[in-house]
Design a protein around this motif. Structure first.
Motif, PDB file in Angstrom:
ATOM      1  N   LEU A  40      -4.322  -5.625  -4.558  1.00  0.00           N
ATOM      2  CA  LEU A  40      -4.034  -4.128  -4.623  1.00  0.00           C
ATOM      3  C   LEU A  40      -5.297  -3.924  -3.750  1.00  0.00           C
ATOM      4  O   LEU A  40      -4.721  -2.345  -3.958  1.00  0.00           O
ATOM      5  N   GLY A  41      -5.653  -4.038  -3.859  1.00  0.00           N
ATOM      6  CA  GLY A  41      -7.416  -3.316  -3.605  1.00  0.00           C
ATOM      7  C   GLY A  41      -7.194  -2.774  -2.294  1.00  0.00           C
ATOM      8  O   GLY A  41      -7.982  -1.287  -2.420  1.00  0.00           O
ATOM      9  N   PHE A  92       3.412  -9.210  -0.141  1.00  0.00           N
ATOM     10  CA  PHE A  92       4.359  -8.994  -0.851  1.00  0.00           C
ATOM     11  C   PHE A  92       5.385  -8.520  -0.596  1.00  0.00           C
ATOM     12  O   PHE A  92       6.125  -7.586   0.061  1.00  0.00           O
ATOM     13  N   ASN A  93       6.899  -8.386  -1.357  1.00  0.00           N
ATOM     14  CA  ASN A  93       7.182  -7.847  -1.706  1.00  0.00           C
ATOM     15  C   ASN A  93       7.693  -6.622  -3.041  1.00  0.00           C
ATOM     16  O   ASN A  93       8.518  -8.104  -3.734  1.00  0.00           O
ATOM     17  N   GLY A  98      13.309   1.882 -11.068  1.00  0.00           N
ATOM     18  CA  GLY A  98      13.637   2.737 -11.057  1.00  0.00           C
ATOM     19  C   GLY A  98      13.220   3.374 -12.001  1.00  0.00           C
ATOM     20  O   GLY A  98      12.075   4.583 -12.801  1.00  0.00           O
ATOM     21  N   ASP A  99      12.356   2.365 -13.007  1.00  0.00           N
ATOM     22  CA  ASP A  99      10.828   2.635 -13.952  1.00  0.00           C
ATOM     23  C   ASP A  99       9.216   2.302 -12.859  1.00  0.00           C
ATOM     24  O   ASP A  99       8.388   3.015 -13.860  1.00  0.00           O
ATOM     25  N   MET A 100       9.556   1.494 -13.043  1.00  0.00           N
ATOM     26  CA  MET A 100       8.196   0.620 -12.419  1.00  0.00           C
ATOM     27  C   MET A 100       8.030  -0.189 -10.954  1.00  0.00           C
ATOM     28  O   MET A 100       9.327  -0.395 -10.319  1.00  0.00           O
ATOM     29  N   ILE A 101       7.335  -1.344 -10.262  1.00  0.00           N
ATOM     30  CA  ILE A 101       6.893  -1.554  -9.440  1.00  0.00           C
ATOM     31  C   ILE A 101       6.955  -2.919 -10.099  1.00  0.00           C
ATOM     32  O   ILE A 101       6.179  -3.591 -10.060  1.00  0.00           O
ATOM     33  N   ILE A 102       7.667  -3.795  -9.781  1.00  0.00           N
ATOM     34  CA  ILE A 102       6.593  -5.095  -9.890  1.00  0.00           C
ATOM     35  C   ILE A 102       6.856  -5.722  -8.542  1.00  0.00           C
ATOM     36  O   ILE A 102       8.408  -6.374  -7.688  1.00  0.00           O
ATOM     37  N   ILE A 103       5.768  -6.733  -8.732  1.00  0.00           N
ATOM     38  CA  ILE A 103       5.554  -7.439  -7.523  1.00  0.00           C
ATOM     39  C   ILE A 103       5.669  -9.159  -7.872  1.00  0.00           C
ATOM     40  O   ILE A 103       4.708  -9.709  -8.757  1.00  0.00           O
ATOM     41  N   SER A 104       6.196  -9.902  -7.347  1.00  0.00           N
ATOM     42  CA  SER A 104       6.316 -11.341  -7.353  1.00  0.00           C
ATOM     43  C   SER A 104       5.267 -12.016  -6.771  1.00  0.00           C
ATOM     44  O   SER A 104       5.182 -12.409  -5.605  1.00  0.00           O
TER      45      SER A 104
END
Length: 187
Positions: A40-41, A92-93, A98-104
């Protein structure tokens, strides 16, 4: 050897080292299947009107090899961060809970691995070109010194040293590339 020649050799070494450092940074941006904050840099977020690196507006962590989580420092940044990841177009999707963002992080296909290996080769070739350009500049400076009266022996020895530096740095680029290719192609 004269001070001028030693200065040229030092600055040549430093410039070539910078090419290696730059290559290593570029290789970090080429993902090899395992989740990493470095993926994510290249993502920048609009933070109150200025483009800010993602790492400065959220805590980035990697709970497992296939997941990256982002915990924004401010709740109202969730949608902004999510949008920035989508705009960055890095494949990435992001999911916002609501609290955090999760990337698989999806596993790489064989075709995508080959594309990434090609991208790594291009970056390595760019680094080699940079190193060769530094060699050319150094040799030009050495030739100028020779015309200004520096002994021919010193200049020849300096040119040999520059060539040895070039060979060593090109070898380092090749090693970094083969390691990165192995990392990319490993399933």
């Amino acid at each position: 050897m004269t001070e001028e020649i030693e200065f040229i050799l030092d600055s040549t070494n430093e410039s070539m080292s910078n090419s290696i450092v730059h290559l290593e940074k570029e290789f970090l941006n080429i993902r090899a299947g395992k989740a990493s904050p470095a993926m994510l840099g290249s993502v920048f977020v609009d933070y109150y009107g200025s483009a800010t690196p993602l790492s400065q507006v959220s805590k980035i962590s990697v709970p497992d090899a296939r997941t990256i989580t982002l915990q924004p420092f401010e709740k109202n940044m969730l949608q902004v961060i999510e949008k920035a990841i989508m705009i960055a177009n890095i494949g990435f999707n992001p999911m916002n809970n609501g609290d955090m963002i999760i990337i698989s992080v999806p596993p790489l296909t064989e075709e995508r691995r080959r594309e990434l290996a090609k991208q790594a080769k291009v970056e390595a070739e760019d680094a080699k070109i940079g190193i060769r350009n530094v060699r050319k500049e150094a040799n030009t400076e050495i030739k100028k010194l020779e015309k200004e009266g520096t002994s021919e022996d010193d200049c020849k020895k300096a040119e040999e040293l520059v060539q040895n530096l070039t060979n060593n740095f090109i070898r380092q680029v090749d090693e970094l590339l083969s390691n990165k290719e192995a990392e990319i192609m490993k399933v």
